[in-house]
Motif scaffolding. Structure first.
Motif, PDB file in Angstrom:
ATOM      1  N   SER A 171       0.831  -1.205   0.000  1.00 22.59           N
ATOM      2  CA  SER A 171       0.000   0.000   0.000  1.00 22.59           C
ATOM      3  C   SER A 171       0.864   1.252   0.000  1.00 22.59           C
ATOM      4  CB  SER A 171      -0.924  -0.012   1.223  1.00 22.59           C
ATOM      5  OG  SER A 171      -1.633   1.199   1.332  1.00 22.59           O
ATOM      6  N   LYS A 172       1.897   1.293   0.844  1.00 25.15           N
ATOM      7  CA  LYS A 172       2.793   2.450   0.873  1.00 25.15           C
ATOM      8  C   LYS A 172       3.462   2.663  -0.473  1.00 25.15           C
ATOM      9  CE  LYS A 172       5.480   3.488   4.217  1.00 25.15           C
ATOM     10  NZ  LYS A 172       6.565   3.446   5.229  1.00 25.15           N
ATOM     11  N   ALA A 173       3.842   1.549  -1.126  1.00 27.82           N
ATOM     12  CA  ALA A 173       4.515   1.658  -2.416  1.00 27.82           C
ATOM     13  C   ALA A 173       3.605   2.279  -3.462  1.00 27.82           C
ATOM     14  CB  ALA A 173       4.990   0.276  -2.864  1.00 27.82           C
ATOM     15  N   PHE A 174       2.379   1.773  -3.575  1.00 23.71           N
ATOM     16  CA  PHE A 174       1.485   2.243  -4.624  1.00 23.71           C
ATOM     17  C   PHE A 174       0.880   3.610  -4.307  1.00 23.71           C
ATOM     18  CE2 PHE A 174       1.823  -2.104  -5.982  1.00 23.71           C
ATOM     19  CZ  PHE A 174       1.664  -2.040  -7.361  1.00 23.71           C
ATOM     20  N   LYS A 175       0.893   4.013  -3.059  1.00 25.29           N
ATOM     21  CA  LYS A 175       0.404   5.344  -2.700  1.00 25.29           C
ATOM     22  C   LYS A 175       1.497   6.405  -2.773  1.00 25.29           C
ATOM     23  CE  LYS A 175      -3.370   3.915   0.375  1.00 25.29           C
ATOM     24  NZ  LYS A 175      -3.888   3.942   1.767  1.00 25.29           N
ATOM     25  N   GLY A 176       2.720   5.997  -3.102  1.00 27.66           N
ATOM     26  CA  GLY A 176       3.812   6.964  -3.201  1.00 27.66           C
ATOM     27  C   GLY A 176       4.233   7.520  -1.862  1.00 27.66           C
ATOM     28  N   GLN A 177       4.187   6.686  -0.814  1.00 27.71           N
ATOM     29  CA  GLN A 177       4.489   7.159   0.539  1.00 27.71           C
ATOM     30  C   GLN A 177       5.900   6.821   0.988  1.00 27.71           C
ATOM     31  OE1 GLN A 177       1.328   5.378   2.843  1.00 27.71           O
ATOM     32  NE2 GLN A 177      -0.141   6.976   2.290  1.00 27.71           N
ATOM     33  N   PHE A 178       6.749   6.357   0.071  1.00 28.04           N
ATOM     34  CA  PHE A 178       8.137   6.106   0.414  1.00 28.04           C
ATOM     35  C   PHE A 178       8.920   7.413   0.425  1.00 28.04           C
ATOM     36  CE2 PHE A 178       7.853   1.521  -1.299  1.00 28.04           C
ATOM     37  CZ  PHE A 178       7.488   1.065  -0.049  1.00 28.04           C
ATOM     38  N   VAL A 179      10.111   7.374   1.002  1.00 27.71           N
ATOM     39  CA  VAL A 179      10.911   8.589   1.148  1.00 27.71           C
ATOM     40  C   VAL A 179      11.280   9.169  -0.218  1.00 27.71           C
ATOM     41  CG1 VAL A 179      13.106   7.328   1.285  1.00 27.71           C
ATOM     42  CG2 VAL A 179      12.920   9.593   2.319  1.00 27.71           C
ATOM     43  N   ILE A 180      11.436   8.318  -1.232  1.00 25.62           N
ATOM     44  CA  ILE A 180      11.687   8.784  -2.595  1.00 25.62           C
ATOM     45  C   ILE A 180      10.531   8.295  -3.452  1.00 25.62           C
ATOM     46  CG2 ILE A 180      13.257   8.753  -4.574  1.00 25.62           C
ATOM     47  CD1 ILE A 180      15.558   8.353  -2.701  1.00 25.62           C
ATOM     48  N   PRO A 181       9.459   9.071  -3.562  1.00 28.09           N
ATOM     49  CA  PRO A 181       8.270   8.603  -4.287  1.00 28.09           C
ATOM     50  C   PRO A 181       8.489   8.451  -5.783  1.00 28.09           C
ATOM     51  CG  PRO A 181       8.004  10.879  -3.584  1.00 28.09           C
ATOM     52  CD  PRO A 181       9.259  10.392  -2.951  1.00 28.09           C
ATOM     53  N   GLU A 182       9.274   9.351  -6.378  1.00 31.12           N
ATOM     54  CA  GLU A 182       9.561   9.260  -7.816  1.00 31.12           C
ATOM     55  C   GLU A 182      10.844   8.445  -8.004  1.00 31.12           C
ATOM     56  OE1 GLU A 182       7.474  10.349  -9.921  1.00 31.12           O
ATOM     57  OE2 GLU A 182       6.216  11.703  -8.729  1.00 31.12           O
ATOM     58  N   PHE A 183      10.769   7.156  -7.654  1.00 23.63           N
ATOM     59  CA  PHE A 183      11.982   6.342  -7.592  1.00 23.63           C
ATOM     60  C   PHE A 183      12.554   6.072  -8.981  1.00 23.63           C
ATOM     61  CE2 PHE A 183      14.365   2.345  -6.735  1.00 23.63           C
ATOM     62  CZ  PHE A 183      15.195   2.832  -5.742  1.00 23.63           C
ATOM     63  N   THR A 184      11.708   5.916  -9.986  1.00 25.13           N
ATOM     64  CA  THR A 184      12.196   5.651 -11.339  1.00 25.13           C
ATOM     65  C   THR A 184      13.026   6.821 -11.851  1.00 25.13           C
ATOM     66  OG1 THR A 184      10.279   4.244 -11.798  1.00 25.13           O
ATOM     67  CG2 THR A 184      11.513   5.068 -13.690  1.00 25.13           C
ATOM     68  N   ASP A 185      12.547   8.030 -11.650  1.00 24.09           N
ATOM     69  CA  ASP A 185      13.315   9.208 -12.070  1.00 24.09           C
ATOM     70  C   ASP A 185      14.633   9.300 -11.308  1.00 24.09           C
ATOM     71  OD1 ASP A 185      11.208   9.825 -13.721  1.00 24.09           O
ATOM     72  OD2 ASP A 185      10.313  11.278 -12.350  1.00 24.09           O
ATOM     73  N   PHE A 186      14.583   8.982 -10.026  1.00 22.65           N
ATOM     74  CA  PHE A 186      15.791   9.030  -9.207  1.00 22.65           C
ATOM     75  C   PHE A 186      16.835   8.039  -9.718  1.00 22.65           C
ATOM     76  CE2 PHE A 186      18.106   7.601  -5.329  1.00 22.65           C
ATOM     77  CZ  PHE A 186      18.722   8.799  -5.008  1.00 22.65           C
TER      78      PHE A 186
END
Length: 714
Positions: A171-186
């Motif tokens: 749920s945290k992953a798909f809601k973008g609630q990780f510390v780096i939400p735009e992980f692909t761009d990062f």
């Protein structure tokens, strides 16, 4: 005779196969250690044999248990069987998201795993183990030789059971609630920096022992682990090597964790030495300068041997420290290279001299199993060489760096391995002493805690965000990995990771990976418009100096200039048009320019200022009638019915419902002082704006606090 009733259609072969597979999958899930229940699942969706929420008419969900054992990972709800509508909705959205095509009735397991990998949650993540284990059980019992776990089709109830024990993580992953939400761009930026560093061929591998001299200078790998367990690797990250001096911060941290800083500081200093890492010298207190030089690391080894769990034998102590490293790495590989250990011991004249010099100076501890000068130098040095000869790779070391970034809690297991206080002290010394004689320059340019080793490893920690591990054997003249140092320097050119990037208000083009792009923009927009609405010129000045786009508009394309004109903030209007040079001709959703806003609300001084600026810029504008009658009156026309009132009146008398209305027009129109509006949208906006102004006036009359808030825009 009447026609005979048609016989029921025979089920197709594909439907029969699906039914059999569904039954086998249900049995596999029920028999799995992570399965939920057996038999017919509770919560079947009426009208949908496949259990898909897309074709559901009625959904009667059964209880769902969130069994998340590690408390450090975070738990939004206590374990219970209470129905949670939000959780149901999230499961249905996730189920639909994991379909290959929109019309599919089943989700695909591969879609789920691939989407999680894009967000940084890898398949070998311990938190995802229940999902992977259940999918492997299904594969083994249902598709033993046809499919892998990437092509298992699951209906809604099966899907819900598979993800049950990892629901919070997913749920945290798909809601973008990780510390780096735009992980692909990062990760794309990290890959670009990695490629840029490949061509940097300076330096050569360490050659003081044969095993290190044989290092391949073409090897280059980068791995990272965030505090939420998002991981990414590129290059030669699975090549094993000895960790060498990167063991020093961890043995020191273990000593701090077990003994406390007050005890450890009696034996190891905290100052940069300004000398070579293996020089035979002590500080002004007769101690090793810091734990990152050889003398300090030897002292850490002695503290672990003689003061931490002194009842253990030397062999048990090595197992104890090895287990600590494994927990820091989230359970990943921590080996031992005996050949490197033997070579280190055979070429250790300098380290022997250091140890005997420290024993002569009474530096070693007076532990329960020794009496000061009676320490066994051989055991201490062997233990030190053993910790330096532990074998890891960049992927596992990035998890150790991530554990430090997370304050001592391993991101992928949720276990607290080190106390937060110990981590704080270690990172402080990594910042000032971790890169040999390049530490000061590294702190100046990169501004992050780091530690290097002569095998080519460099650990870089961004506190509360992410840990990096880079590996490349060629070393520069100081003894740091040439590519590792270059990677760190290039990284902080892109991201605001430098410790002091946040100091003051300055124009910066660096990225902040901790927020989503739209979220950061929205926050700045709200702050900008709030400052303009309240006449906070100082906040507008800070926004301008920080490089913010002062022409940004909200959903209705109303800009800071629109609001400043409407609210009669002359100083803000002057700053926006003269200093910021904002667009004067910008139209909002209803086609109004800032000048029209000022004229509508009769802001005469602002009108004059805008007209003068329009003349200066050479902008041609349509002529707007400004005839003022002897007595200023408000004129309102509703569907060609005209009413009027004095300007001071707050209430307008509505015409009777029985008044004649033109039948030829189906859309109501309103005209106020010659300006036409749509009845539904424009009048609603004016009503809200008027109500807001009346609230402010009422608050002022009641003695409320009318001070303008200090809006800070970063």
């Amino acid at each position: 005779m009447g026609d005979k009733p048609a016989l029921p259609a025979k089920p197709s072969l594909l439907k029969m196969v699906d039914a059999v597979q569904d039954m086998m999958i249900n049995n596999a899930i029920s028999g799995s250690p992570n399965g939920a229940i057996s038999g017919s699942p509770k919560g079947t969706i009426s009208g949908s044999p496949k259990g898909s929420p897309r074709t559901a008419k009625k959904f009667d969900s059964g209880p769902l248990l969130l069994n998340l054992k590690p408390p450090e990972q975070g738990r939004s709800r206590a374990n219970s069987f209470v129905d949670d509508p939000e959780l149901k909705r999230m499961e249905e959205e996730l189920f639909n998201h994991c379909k290959i095509t929109e019309n599919d009735l089943k989700a695909n397991s591969g879609m789920l795993l691939r989407e999680l990998e894009k967000m940084g949650i890898l398949r070998d993540d311990p938190r995802l183990a229940p999902v992977v284990t259940t999918l492997k059980t299904i594969k083994q019992k249902v598709f033993p030789s046809i499919y892998g776990i990437d092509n298992i089709k699951l209906d809604f109830n099966q899907f819900k059971k598979v993800i049950k024990q990892s629901t919070v993580l997913i749920s945290k992953a798909f809601k973008g609630q990780f510390v780096i939400p735009e992980f692909t761009d990062f990760t794309q930026d990290i890959a670009e920096v990695y490629e840029k560093c490949i061509s940097h061929s300076a330096g050569k591998p360490a050659d003081y022992i044969p095993q290190l001299a044989r290092g391949d200078p073409t090897k280059w790998g980068v791995s990272l682990c965030t505090i939420d367990g998002q991981r990414f690797s590129i290059g030669d990250v699975n090549e094993n090597f000895t960790i060498q001096s990167t063991s020093k911060p961890f043995t020191y941290a273990l000593s701090l964790d077990q003994l406390g800083a007050d005890v450890v500081q009696k034996y190891i200093g905290r100052e940069p030495s300004g000398r070579n890492f293996n020089e035979i010298v002590l500080d002004h207190n007769g101690q090793p300068h810091n734990p990152m030089v050889n003398s300090g690391a030897i002292m850490s080894a002695s503290l672990l041997l003689y003061m931490v769990k002194p009842e253990m034998s030397v062999s048990e102590k090595f197992e104890y420290v090895h287990d600590f490293f494994t927990r820091m790495a989230g359970g990943y590989h921590v080996g031992f290279q005996n050949s490197v250990f033997l070579s280190e011991r055979d070429t250790a004249d300098r380290n022997h001299a250091l140890a005997y010099f420290m024993r002569e100076s009474n530096c070693f501890p007076n532990g329960p199993n020794n009496k000061g000068g009676g320490v066994d130098i051989k055991n201490i040095l062997d233990f030190y060489f053993q910790t330096c000869s532990m074998e890891m790779n960049a992927a596992s070391m990035s998890v150790m760096a991530g554990t430090l970034a997370n304050g001592g809690i391993c991101p992928i297991t949720g276990e607290r391995v080190l106390a937060n206080e110990a981590v704080k002290n270690v990172l402080s010394l990594m910042y000032s002493c971790g890169m040999y004689n390049y530490s000061g320059q590294f702190a100046f340019q990169v501004g992050l805690p780091a530690k290097s080793g002569v095998s080519g490893i460099v650990l870089v920690v961004v506190p509360n965000v992410v840990g990096f591990a880079t590996w490349s054997p060629p070393l520069d003249a100081i003894g740091n990995s040439a590519r590792g140092v270059m990677f760190a320097e290039e990284l902080v050119k892109i991201y605001d990771f430098h410790t002091f990037d946040s100091v003051g208000d300055h124009v910066s083009e660096k990225k902040n990976p901790k927020v989503q792009n739209y979220e950061e923009k929205s926050l700045k927009l709200v702050q900008l418009l709030f400052a303009a609405c309240n006449g906070d010129k100082l906040a507008l000045e800070r926004a301008y100096l920080s490089g913010l786009d002062m022409n940004m508009g909200d959903y209705d394309n109303r800009t800071a200039l629109h609001l400043s004109c409407a609210e009669n903030h002359l100083s803000c209007v002057k700053f926006l048009i003269e200093t910021c040079k904002v667009d004067i001709e910008v139209h909002d959703r209803w086609g109004n320019t800032p000048l029209q806003e000022a004229m509508r609300f009769q802001r005469s001084r602002i009108v004059a200022l805008l007209k003068r600026e329009i003349t200066v810029r050479g902008i041609s504008v349509p002529v707007i009638s400004e005839e003022e009658p002897d007595e200023e009156r408000n004129i309102v026309s509703i569907n060609s019915k005209v009413t009027s009132g004095a300007s001071g009146e707050r209430n307008m008398t509505a015409t009777s419902r029985s008044s004649s209305v033109s039948s030829s027009s189906s859309v109501s129109s309103i005209s106020i002082n010659g300006q036409s509006y749509n009845e539904v949208s424009e009048m609603a906006a004016m009503t809200i704006q008027g109500a807001f102004k009346r609230m402010k006036q009422k608050k002022a009359q009641n003695g409320g606090d009318n001070s303008k808030p200090d809006v800070i825009i970063k």
